[in-house]
Scaffold this motif. Structure first.
Motif, PDB file in Angstrom:
ATOM      1  N   UNK A  23      31.857  29.384  39.987  1.00 52.59           N
ATOM      2  CA  UNK A  23      31.291  30.647  40.462  1.00 52.59           C
ATOM      3  C   UNK A  23      31.359  30.717  41.986  1.00 52.59           C
ATOM      4  N   UNK A  24      31.104  29.587  42.642  1.00 49.06           N
ATOM      5  CA  UNK A  24      31.208  29.534  44.104  1.00 49.06           C
ATOM      6  C   UNK A  24      32.638  29.808  44.567  1.00 49.06           C
ATOM      7  N   UNK A  29      36.563  33.748  46.813  1.00 49.74           N
ATOM      8  CA  UNK A  29      37.767  34.588  46.721  1.00 49.74           C
ATOM      9  C   UNK A  29      37.412  36.050  46.940  1.00 49.74           C
ATOM     10  N   UNK A  30      36.360  36.514  46.290  1.00 50.67           N
ATOM     11  CA  UNK A  30      35.943  37.914  46.422  1.00 50.67           C
ATOM     12  C   UNK A  30      35.518  38.218  47.852  1.00 50.67           C
ATOM     13  N   UNK A  31      34.768  37.301  48.457  1.00 57.37           N
ATOM     14  CA  UNK A  31      34.290  37.511  49.829  1.00 57.37           C
ATOM     15  C   UNK A  31      35.439  37.583  50.830  1.00 57.37           C
ATOM     16  N   UNK A  37      45.999  36.404  55.094  1.00 58.08           N
ATOM     17  CA  UNK A  37      46.553  35.097  54.741  1.00 58.08           C
ATOM     18  C   UNK A  37      45.620  34.219  53.900  1.00 58.08           C
ATOM     19  N   UNK A  38      44.526  34.772  53.380  1.00 62.86           N
ATOM     20  CA  UNK A  38      43.645  33.988  52.508  1.00 62.86           C
ATOM     21  C   UNK A  38      44.333  33.808  51.161  1.00 62.86           C
ATOM     22  N   UNK A  39      44.300  32.606  50.654  1.00 67.16           N
ATOM     23  CA  UNK A  39      44.924  32.284  49.365  1.00 67.16           C
ATOM     24  C   UNK A  39      43.819  32.065  48.331  1.00 67.16           C
ATOM     25  N   UNK A  83      47.418  37.976  51.875  1.00 69.52           N
ATOM     26  CA  UNK A  83      46.249  37.675  51.048  1.00 69.52           C
ATOM     27  C   UNK A  83      46.659  37.738  49.578  1.00 69.52           C
ATOM     28  N   UNK A  84      46.226  36.733  48.782  1.00 74.84           N
ATOM     29  CA  UNK A  84      46.607  36.685  47.371  1.00 74.84           C
ATOM     30  C   UNK A  84      45.459  37.031  46.416  1.00 74.84           C
TER      31      UNK A  84
END
Length: 121
Positions: A23-24, A29-31, A37-39, A83-84
Motif C-alpha cells: 500500500x505504501x 506511485x500515486x503521489x 521521470x518517476x518510475x 513518468x511511468x
C-alpha cells in the motif's frame, strides 16, 4: 522456538505486513504521478509471500524485515516527461490491495476471537 500459536497466526501476520508495505509503494506511485521521470514501482506479492512463509517455516526469521524487491512497472503508455505512472492502474491496484488488507484484518480478528472463545471455555 515457534509455537502452534505462532504458526496459527503467521500467515495472516505476514500477509498484513506485506499488504501494508505494498500500500505504501502504491501510494508513493500515486503521489508521484506528476513527477517527471518517476518510475512506478511494485513487487510480486505472491512470490514475496511464498518466500516469507517458506523462510518462516525453515527458521525463526521475523516477518518484520519484509525484503520485498521493488520492481519497475511495465510501461503501458509512455509519457512525454518520462513518468511511468498510469493513474487508472494505480487506483485499481490500490483499491484491490485495500480490500485484501481489510479482509486479512477481518480474518485475523476472527482467529483471535475463536482462540479467546476456546480459552474462556
Amino acid at each position: 522456538m515457534n509455537s502452534k500459536l505462532d504458526g496459527y497466526l503467521n500467515f495472516q501476520q505476514t500477509t498484513i505486513s506485506l499488504l501494508a508495505r505494498r500500500q505504501e509503494v502504491l501510494a508513493s506511485n500515486i503521489a508521484n504521478a506528476d513527477t517527471p521521470n518517476y518510475k512506478a514501482r511494485d513487487f510480486d506479492f505472491n512470490a514475496v509471500l511464498a518466500k516469507k512463509l517458506k523462510s518462516a517455516n525453515n527458521t525463526t526469521a521475523s516477518t518484520d524485515a519484509l525484503g520485498a524487491d521493488l520492481l519497475y512497472r511495465q510501461v503501458i503508455q509512455p509519457s512525454a516527461d518520462g513518468n511511468t505512472v498510469d493513474m487508472d492502474v494505480e487506483r485499481n491496484l490500490f483499491a484491490e490491495n485495500s480490500l485484501r488488507y481489510e479482509t486479512s484484518v477481518t480474518m485475523i480478528t476472527g482467529q483471535v476471537k475463536d482462540m479467546l472463545a476456546v480459552l474462556q471455555g
